[in-house]
Enzyme design. Structure first.
Site, PDB file in Angstrom:
ATOM      1  N   ASP A 177       0.834  -1.240  -0.058  1.00 27.14           N
ATOM      2  CA  ASP A 177      -0.146   0.151  -0.032  1.00 27.14           C
ATOM      3  C   ASP A 177       0.842   1.344  -0.066  1.00 27.14           C
ATOM      4  O   ASP A 177       2.034   1.318   0.779  1.00 27.14           O
ATOM      5  CB  ASP A 177      -0.841   0.033   1.214  1.00 27.14           C
ATOM      6  CG  ASP A 177      -2.010  -1.021   1.362  1.00 27.14           C
ATOM      7  OD1 ASP A 177      -1.938  -1.820   0.350  1.00 27.14           O
ATOM      8  OD2 ASP A 177      -2.900  -1.226   2.212  1.00 27.14           O
ATOM      9  N   HIS A 253       4.849  -7.353  -0.472  1.00 22.11           N
ATOM     10  CA  HIS A 253       4.624  -8.774  -0.972  1.00 22.11           C
ATOM     11  C   HIS A 253       5.292  -8.918  -2.139  1.00 22.11           C
ATOM     12  O   HIS A 253       5.753  -7.973  -2.681  1.00 22.11           O
ATOM     13  CB  HIS A 253       3.254  -9.004  -0.980  1.00 22.11           C
ATOM     14  CG  HIS A 253       2.263  -9.043   0.104  1.00 22.11           C
ATOM     15  ND1 HIS A 253       1.519 -10.061   0.578  1.00 22.11           N
ATOM     16  CD2 HIS A 253       1.977  -7.803   0.988  1.00 22.11           C
ATOM     17  CE1 HIS A 253       0.939  -9.847   1.733  1.00 22.11           C
ATOM     18  NE2 HIS A 253       1.069  -8.599   2.102  1.00 22.11           N
ATOM     19  N   SER A 364       7.989   3.241   4.920  1.00 27.22           N
ATOM     20  CA  SER A 364       9.225   3.784   4.084  1.00 27.22           C
ATOM     21  C   SER A 364       8.938   3.362   2.345  1.00 27.22           C
ATOM     22  O   SER A 364       7.830   4.024   2.168  1.00 27.22           O
ATOM     23  CB  SER A 364      10.323   2.791   4.355  1.00 27.22           C
ATOM     24  OG  SER A 364      11.438   3.160   3.746  1.00 27.22           O
TER      25      SER A 364
END
Length: 395
Positions: A177, A253, A364
């Site tokens: 995200d 992911h 980050s």
């Protein structure tokens, strides 16, 4: 006769003496008044002590106000359709910023995050964080705030399986995200971190010494570092930068089906990577601590880099137990390599699209660099919000 002549001279001398005595008396009285007024320290304006903390606060406040005004002016000009070149930080400004002990502060913040909170205090603290950063707890696998014992567990919360469906019709998806800072083709070995601000591809990835781990044929023409990464003449090198804000889901992911053959860890600074700082500091991602995962996918070279930031000293790769980021035993300016290809594991680490890969503490940046056919097209706009599982582009 002499006495008559001497008398006026004595009178004049006595008058001068009395005047000098009177002047000296007034001067002594004035000095006494001054000392009593200033308590013996002299005039306040002449001997005032310089206090470093108020001076530092005043200087910093003025500099911050000036920066805020410049950003406001730039936004207003952009609204009018006027393109403003970014104002880059000078070497002195970067040096001063890097002198701040952000690594030590990040380690302290990490330890603080592991301190268990009393049950009665969890909901107020987490609610304040949710309100500040706009966290959507309806997507969390566990919505009960009292379930999270400390801030670290709350930051690394898992999502409901149906909250992030993985797109099957596109070959590359967003690994996390966040916000899309920049994307496109790599030109002249330079990659854009935001519009108009670039960094060196070779400095970011480090020397090309992992070729033996990736058993694919490369171009014969190695005129540049970029050419070393491209395996086929009809292919080009693409990149995409995803910024994770503090309120975003902090796990990342696998963006595609690929084989990870090599890991390179760069100990470095932990400067902020928010878009404002990324527009200000050239090669920001090359200064910061980062973990580069390199390998191959169906179309050639593929890499995913997790970039650390302030309060994000911990970058975790689930299958790599030897990785320890923001460790004081590692010196900045160096890098540490590890090959996942061995006699017992000739394939390396094979990842499926959407599979859990790692996590940050707080938030980050993820940088994707990959080789693809020239007809690969991004379906993105700069600055848009994106969720894990959504497509980045297609052939």
């Amino acid at each position: 006769m002499a006495a008559l002549l001497l008398k006026p001279c004595l009178q004049e001398t006595g008058t001068r003496y009395r005047c000098l005595l009177l002047l000296h008396t007034h001067r002594l009285r004035l000095n006494q008044h001054v000392r009593s007024y200033t308590n013996g320290k002299g005039f306040p304006g002449l001997q005032a002590r310089v206090r470093p903390l108020p001076l530092l606060i005043a200087t910093g406040s003025g500099y911050f106000g000036y920066n805020q005004y410049e950003q406001y002016r730039q936004r207003e000009l952009e609204k009018l359709g006027i393109e403003v070149p970014p104002r880059l930080a000078s070497e002195l400004e970067v040096t001063i910023y890097k002198s701040i002990p952000t690594r030590l502060l990040s380690r302290a913040w990490g330890r603080l995050n592991q301190v268990d909170l009393p049950t009665w205090l969890r909901k107020p603290i987490y609610s304040l964080y949710i309100w500040t950063f706009g966290v959507n707890m309806k997507e969390a696998a566990v919505e009960d705030l009292q379930h999270y014992r400390n801030l670290g567990e709350f930051f690394r919360r898992k999502l409901k399986p149906q909250a992030r469906p993985v797109c099957d019709s596109h070959c590359v998806i967003s690994p996390a995200d966040g916000k899309i800072l920049h994307f496109g083709r790599v030109r002249n070995c330079e990659v854009e971190q935001v519009k108009g601000v670039t960094y060196s591809l070779e400095t970011f990835l480090g020397p090309f010494t992992w070729a033996e781990s990736i058993a694919i044929n490369r171009n014969e023409d190695h005129s540049s570092f970029q050419d070393l990464l491209v395996t086929k003449e009809e292919n080009e090198l693409f990149h995409c930068v995803v910024y994770l804000a503090p309120g975003d889901y902090h796990c990342f992911h696998s963006p595609t089906d690929w084989r990870i053959a090599h890991r390179r860890h760069f100990p470095g600074s932990l400067m902020s990577v928010n878009p404002g700082v990324a527009r200000w500091i050239k090669e920001l991602f090359c200064h910061n601590e980062r973990v580069v995962l390199s390998g191959e996918w169906a179309h050639g070279f593929f890499s995913l880099t997790a970039v650390g930031a302030t309060n994000v000293g911990s970058i975790r790769i689930y299958f790599d137990k030897e990785l320890h980021t923001n460790n004081p035993r590692y010196n900045k300016g160096s890098f540490n390599d590890l090959s996942y290809v061995s006699n017992n594991n000739r394939e390396g680490m094979c990842m499926r699209k959407g599979e859990h890969l790692g996590e940050f503490n707080l938030g980050s940046t993820i940088v994707l660099l990959f080789e693809a056919p020239r007809d690969f097209t991004f379906s993105l706009t700069a600055g848009q919000k994106i969720h894990f599982g959504e497509p980045l582009g297609s052939m």
